[in-house]
Design an enzyme around this catalytic site. Structure first.
Site, mmCIF file in Angstrom:
data_model
loop_
_atom_site.group_PDB
_atom_site.id
_atom_site.type_symbol
_atom_site.label_atom_id
_atom_site.label_comp_id
_atom_site.label_asym_id
_atom_site.label_seq_id
_atom_site.Cartn_x
_atom_site.Cartn_y
_atom_site.Cartn_z
ATOM 1 N N ARG A 122 0.821 -1.195 0.000
ATOM 2 C CA ARG A 122 0.000 0.000 0.000
ATOM 3 C C ARG A 122 0.861 1.253 0.000
ATOM 4 N NH1 ARG A 122 -4.334 -0.654 3.915
ATOM 5 N NH2 ARG A 122 -5.027 -1.678 2.040
ATOM 6 N N TYR A 123 1.877 1.265 0.835
ATOM 7 C CA TYR A 123 2.751 2.435 0.953
ATOM 8 C C TYR A 123 3.976 2.234 0.066
ATOM 9 C CZ TYR A 123 0.019 3.460 5.167
ATOM 10 O OH TYR A 123 -0.983 3.737 6.049
ATOM 11 N N ARG A 126 7.118 0.044 2.017
ATOM 12 C CA ARG A 126 6.944 -1.059 2.963
ATOM 13 C C ARG A 126 5.742 -1.919 2.583
ATOM 14 N NH1 ARG A 126 5.484 3.864 4.372
ATOM 15 N NH2 ARG A 126 3.885 4.351 5.911
ATOM 16 N N CYS A 135 -4.331 -18.064 14.145
ATOM 17 C CA CYS A 135 -4.148 -17.321 15.386
ATOM 18 C C CYS A 135 -4.416 -18.269 16.548
ATOM 19 C CB CYS A 135 -5.134 -16.152 15.469
ATOM 20 S SG CYS A 135 -4.620 -14.730 14.514
ATOM 21 N N CYS A 139 -9.603 -12.827 18.129
ATOM 22 C CA CYS A 139 -10.100 -11.609 18.766
ATOM 23 C C CYS A 139 -11.462 -11.291 18.153
ATOM 24 C CB CYS A 139 -9.154 -10.446 18.502
ATOM 25 S SG CYS A 139 -7.462 -10.765 18.994
ATOM 26 N N CYS A 142 -11.465 -8.578 15.425
ATOM 27 C CA CYS A 142 -10.481 -8.714 14.347
ATOM 28 C C CYS A 142 -10.922 -7.973 13.089
ATOM 29 C CB CYS A 142 -10.277 -10.189 14.018
ATOM 30 S SG CYS A 142 -9.029 -10.449 12.735
ATOM 31 N N ARG A 144 -9.671 -8.578 10.250
ATOM 32 C CA ARG A 144 -9.649 -9.574 9.164
ATOM 33 C C ARG A 144 -10.583 -10.732 9.483
ATOM 34 N NH1 ARG A 144 -3.504 -8.838 9.295
ATOM 35 N NH2 ARG A 144 -3.356 -6.812 8.266
ATOM 36 N N ASP A 303 -12.161 -0.443 12.761
ATOM 37 C CA ASP A 303 -12.430 -0.494 11.322
ATOM 38 C C ASP A 303 -13.902 -0.792 11.008
ATOM 39 O OD1 ASP A 303 -9.857 0.043 10.450
ATOM 40 O OD2 ASP A 303 -9.250 -2.065 10.557
ATOM 41 N N ASP A 340 -7.830 4.052 9.862
ATOM 42 C CA ASP A 340 -7.336 3.383 8.656
ATOM 43 C C ASP A 340 -8.407 3.617 7.590
ATOM 44 O OD1 ASP A 340 -5.549 1.945 7.119
ATOM 45 O OD2 ASP A 340 -5.270 0.395 8.642
ATOM 46 N N LYS A 347 -3.343 4.748 6.904
ATOM 47 C CA LYS A 347 -3.634 5.295 8.230
ATOM 48 C C LYS A 347 -3.593 6.819 8.211
ATOM 49 C CE LYS A 347 -1.498 1.221 10.222
ATOM 50 N NZ LYS A 347 -1.031 0.644 8.957
#
Ligand SMILES: *Cc1c(COP(=O)(O)O)cnc(C)c1O
Length: 438
Positions: A122-123, A126, A135, A139, A142, A144, A303, A340, A347
């Protein structure tokens, strides 16, 4: 030695009569006994739900699966669980099935910005590298959620090779974030291999690991793991504490091991209604983190992923928290609050206003106490006109490739060497009219 208190001993015995401290401190034992159904959760946590609620939770688990490590479950206060921050992050809420009109499966367009398997680029400099879709604990908040429990999404060695090849062939990438899932779900050997491959790529300057293991399964941070990680410097690690209650003695030991291995530690929290949407909780969290040598890095606005409506707060709550941190506690403990951007914009930092006004050569500011003050700007500032020819510049940067530098976004409006005067959204009606008039 990791902690094994009386309550944890009881949870371990409920899992298996002969379970002992050796099991409790074995991370693979926790994965094997990860709690995936409501009945087991009730039994281990010592709670009882009424039948109607249980049925709704079961329906929720069909859509968004559950997994909780016995360790993380042991942090729940069974006597007063309903508002317990650990319970809320671990146990499904039927409200996850309320999908709002603005909710999306992939709000950050991570799948669309993916030029190679497992890569989100995206950037400019990086990439995110999703090295595991597993996982130890799912969570409930999450971002995702679309991928959670998706067994087919476990990257094969070939997928990982393809991701590595993309990084190898993309010289602009100087920072690789290992993400997932949780990268520490991989074996030490697999992780060692990935880090070794990245280390051999000349243009990769730093690698970061994003993991929640220090929070949900601190015994994963073994001496073997840290001994391996320390051979791959410069390596950074970001973890994900959301509430001061999560900073247990076991967690602090895991963090100390990582810090002692020379790994700079950061924390990314998510602002969650009913968990940490309180300035006092946040202030305690960030202070405890700094004490554990962890730098609070980001505080995320929740999000727009599906299944998170009940966790979302207004942005104003985050602003209120930032207002109560900056100045009131160590600057080192103050994270950057970010949204985000839906659609993959990345972000965006948001914070209270500290600039009240601006006159010629004078800026009017207010501080955290409400004191209004002025800063006098210099009368005689000799701005260095930049034509990107650093060899002739009095700043003597001695950079020879500055002419290749191109401006992006707002930077275009500010630089001396780009003629852009304004940025206009595509499809601007006024300009369309002009074109037709011609
Ligand atoms: C957050 C994120 C990064 C890293 O951002 P930093 O601000 O450098 O920490 C990189 N790529 C993607 C897709 C991200 O979401």
């Amino acid at each position: 030695m990791q902690v094994f208190n009386a309550h944890q001993r009881e949870v371990a015995r409920r899992i298996s009569a002969g379970a002992d401290q050796g099991n409790w401190t074995d991370w693979r034992w926790h994965i094997r006994h990860s709690v995936r159904d409501v009945d087991t959760f009730e039994r281990l946590a010592g709670i009882r739900l009424d039948a109607a609620h249980k049925a709704r939770v079961a329906a929720t688990v069909e859509r968004f699966p559950m997994a909780v490590t016995p360790y993380y479950l042991s942090l729940i206060d069974g006597a007063d669980y309903a508002g317990d921050p650990v319970f809320r992050q671990a146990f499904p809420s039927p409200r996850e099935l309320d999908i709002g009109p603005h909710d999306m499966a992939d709000p950050l367009h991570e799948d669309r910005d993916s030029p190679a398997p497992g890569i989100t680029h995206r950037y400019p400099d990086r990439v995110l590298f999703h090295v595991s879709n597993l996982c130890s604990m799912y969570c409930r908040h999450c971002t995702r959620k679309r991928k959670v429990g998706d067994a087919e999404g476990v990257p094969s060695r070939r997928d990982l090779e393809a991701g590595l090849a993309y990084i190898r062939n993309t010289p602009a990438v100087r920072d690789v974030l290992l993400s997932g899932g949780d990268p520490l779900m991989l074996s030490d050997e697999r992780l060692d291999w990935i880090l070794g491959e990245l280390g051999r790529i000349g243009h990769v300057e730093v690698v970061r690991i994003g993991t929640r293991m220090p929070v949900v399964l601190p015994c994963r941070v073994t001496d073997d793991l840290t001994a391996m990680l320390r051979t791959h410097h410069p390596l950074w690690l970001n973890t994900h504490f959301n509430h001061p209650r999560e900073l247990t003695r076991s967690s602090r030991q895991a963090l100390a091991r990582l810090a002692d291995a020379g790994i700079p530690l950061g924390n990314q929290s998510v602002l969650l209604a009913g968990v940490n949407d309180c300035p006092r909780i946040m202030r305690e969290l960030v202070r405890k983190l700094v004490r554990a040598r962890v730098r609070p890095y980001y505080l995320y606005q929740c999000d727009l992923s599906e299944g998170l409506t009940h966790f979302r707060t207004p942005v104003g709550k985050g602003m209120e928290i930032m207002e109560s941190l900056r100045g009131h506690t160590s600057g080192l403990a103050v994270p950057t609050y970010v949204i985000d951007a839906p659609g993959g914009g990345g972000k965006i930092p948001v914070m209270p206003n500290y600039i009240l006004s601006w006159g010629v050569n004078k800026i009017v500011l207010r501080n955290y106490e409400g004191v209004i003050t002025t800063y006098d700007e210099p009368d005689a500032y000799q701005a260095t006109e930049c034509d990107r020819r650093c060899d002739a510049c009095n700043l003597s940067l001695k950079t020879d490739d500055a002419e290749e530098w191109t401006a992006v976004g707002i930077e275009k409006l500010i630089t001396d060497w780009d003629d852009t005067r304004s940025l206009t959204p595509r499809g601007n009606e006024r300009l369309e009219r002009r074109r037709h008039d011609h």
